[in-house]
Design an enzyme around this catalytic site. Structure first.
Site, PDB file in Angstrom:
ATOM      1  N   ARG A  41     -41.536 -25.101 139.398  1.00 15.96           N
ATOM      2  CA  ARG A  41     -40.465 -23.734 138.282  1.00 15.96           C
ATOM      3  C   ARG A  41     -40.228 -22.802 139.636  1.00 15.96           C
ATOM      4  NH1 ARG A  41     -40.794 -26.891 135.052  1.00 15.96           N
ATOM      5  NH2 ARG A  41     -41.637 -26.877 132.992  1.00 15.96           N
ATOM      6  N   ARG A  68     -21.463  -4.100 136.559  1.00 16.67           N
ATOM      7  CA  ARG A  68     -22.701  -4.303 136.729  1.00 16.67           C
ATOM      8  C   ARG A  68     -21.788  -6.551 137.085  1.00 16.67           C
ATOM      9  NH1 ARG A  68     -26.712  -2.271 138.962  1.00 16.67           N
ATOM     10  NH2 ARG A  68     -27.803  -0.760 137.410  1.00 16.67           N
ATOM     11  N   ALA A  80     -31.851   4.321 136.086  1.00 11.73           N
ATOM     12  CA  ALA A  80     -33.030   3.110 136.315  1.00 11.73           C
ATOM     13  C   ALA A  80     -33.222   2.970 138.735  1.00 11.73           C
ATOM     14  CB  ALA A  80     -33.281   1.493 135.970  1.00 11.73           C
ATOM     15  N   LEU A  82     -35.126  -0.093 141.863  1.00 13.94           N
ATOM     16  CA  LEU A  82     -36.559  -0.823 142.055  1.00 13.94           C
ATOM     17  C   LEU A  82     -37.376   0.648 142.487  1.00 13.94           C
ATOM     18  CD1 LEU A  82     -33.556  -3.449 144.300  1.00 13.94           C
ATOM     19  CD2 LEU A  82     -35.221  -3.775 142.049  1.00 13.94           C
ATOM     20  N   GLU A  97     -35.372   8.697 141.251  1.00 14.71           N
ATOM     21  CA  GLU A  97     -33.671   8.128 140.590  1.00 14.71           C
ATOM     22  C   GLU A  97     -33.558   8.562 139.717  1.00 14.71           C
ATOM     23  OE1 GLU A  97     -31.870   4.962 141.798  1.00 14.71           O
ATOM     24  OE2 GLU A  97     -34.306   4.483 142.516  1.00 14.71           O
ATOM     25  N   GLU A 101     -29.147   9.645 140.533  1.00 10.95           N
ATOM     26  CA  GLU A 101     -28.592   9.179 139.470  1.00 10.95           C
ATOM     27  C   GLU A 101     -27.690  10.209 138.457  1.00 10.95           C
ATOM     28  OE1 GLU A 101     -29.217   5.312 137.918  1.00 10.95           O
ATOM     29  OE2 GLU A 101     -29.762   4.262 139.029  1.00 10.95           O
ATOM     30  N   GLY A 120     -39.104 -16.287 132.137  1.00  8.53           N
ATOM     31  CA  GLY A 120     -39.054 -17.371 132.253  1.00  8.53           C
ATOM     32  C   GLY A 120     -38.228 -17.513 133.612  1.00  8.53           C
ATOM     33  N   GLU A 124     -39.813  -9.749 138.100  1.00  7.14           N
ATOM     34  CA  GLU A 124     -39.408  -8.935 137.497  1.00  7.14           C
ATOM     35  C   GLU A 124     -40.593  -7.934 136.256  1.00  7.14           C
ATOM     36  OE1 GLU A 124     -35.150  -4.826 137.271  1.00  7.14           O
ATOM     37  OE2 GLU A 124     -35.787  -7.362 137.019  1.00  7.14           O
ATOM     38  N   GLU A 148     -21.992   2.757 142.296  1.00  4.39           N
ATOM     39  CA  GLU A 148     -22.441   4.569 141.620  1.00  4.39           C
ATOM     40  C   GLU A 148     -21.753   4.997 142.093  1.00  4.39           C
ATOM     41  OE1 GLU A 148     -26.284   5.107 143.450  1.00  4.39           O
ATOM     42  OE2 GLU A 148     -27.941   3.404 142.033  1.00  4.39           O
TER      43      GLU A 148
END
Length: 208
Positions: A41, A68, A80, A82, A97, A101, A120, A124, A148
């Site tokens: 995997r 993106r 959002a 990390l 954040e 932002e 799968g 995250e 950004e």
């Protein structure tokens, strides 16, 4: 029978990390299956994220629009980011954040929903907060760069976001999950029944 996810870990006979990036990596595990066979995997190792569904006094949601590259689209999203610091309190990361932002702060914070984005193929986990009682943040705006620097901002009524999600016009994971979760909460026991902002998060343990 209670419908609830439960921790479980199948035996691993070998593991390697064939790729290490700036923020994430790819791991390969040989996992023992229930029938005794071993399956390989590959999955992305991710530090985790926080997202903020910021709701103003007019029941509008603060959204941002950002390019993106992997999907070659500009997506409307909720703020959002990390979890850059291992063990960081996710509420503190979310507050940071929202400031960076949107240059906004909030007085009322609750956990809206926790979600594995793509279990799968990636580990995250994202915690989506509901933030209310909004006001403009003090001080200078955060100096943004790269994608950004081109970011747009808007405030959209919650029902309009629901319409866009169900029409297939909005695709960002945190926006979709957060929008539908808040709609369900409002139709059910209400915002007061949501978990507190410092609720336990087994997927990403943190310091108080």
């Amino acid at each position: 029978m209670a419908i609830k996810d439960t921790p479980e870990e199948w035996p691993i006979t070998a593991t390697s990390t064939p790729f290490r990036g700036n923020k994430t990596s790819v791991r390969t595990d040989d996992v023992v299956m229930p029938d005794g066979s071993v399956a390989r995997r590959d999955y992305q190792v991710h530090p985790g994220s926080v997202a903020i569904l910021a709701l103003d006094e007019s029941d509008r949601v603060l959204v941002v629009r950002q390019y993106r590259h992997p999907v070659r689209q500009k997506l409307w999203e909720i703020p959002a980011g990390l979890l850059d610091i291992p063990g960081e309190n996710p509420l503190h990361a979310a507050q940071r954040e929202l400031y960076e932002e949107a240059h906004v702060k909030a007085e009322d914070w609750r956990v809206l929903v926790d979600v594995y984005t793509t279990p799968g193929g990636c580990d995250e986990s994202v915690r989506v907060f509901l933030a209310r009682d909004l006001s403009e943040a003090e001080g200078a705006r955060f100096d943004v760069s790269e994608e950004e620097a081109d970011m747009e901002q808007a405030r959209v009524p919650l029902p309009e976001l629901v319409r866009g999600v169900l029409a297939g016009e909005l695709h960002n994971n945190a926006l979709v999950v957060g929008t539908l979760a808040l709609t369900a909460a409002l139709a059910g026991d209400g915002v007061a029944a949501l978990r507190p902002a410092d609720a336990e998060w087994p997927a990403r343990p943190f310091e108080a």
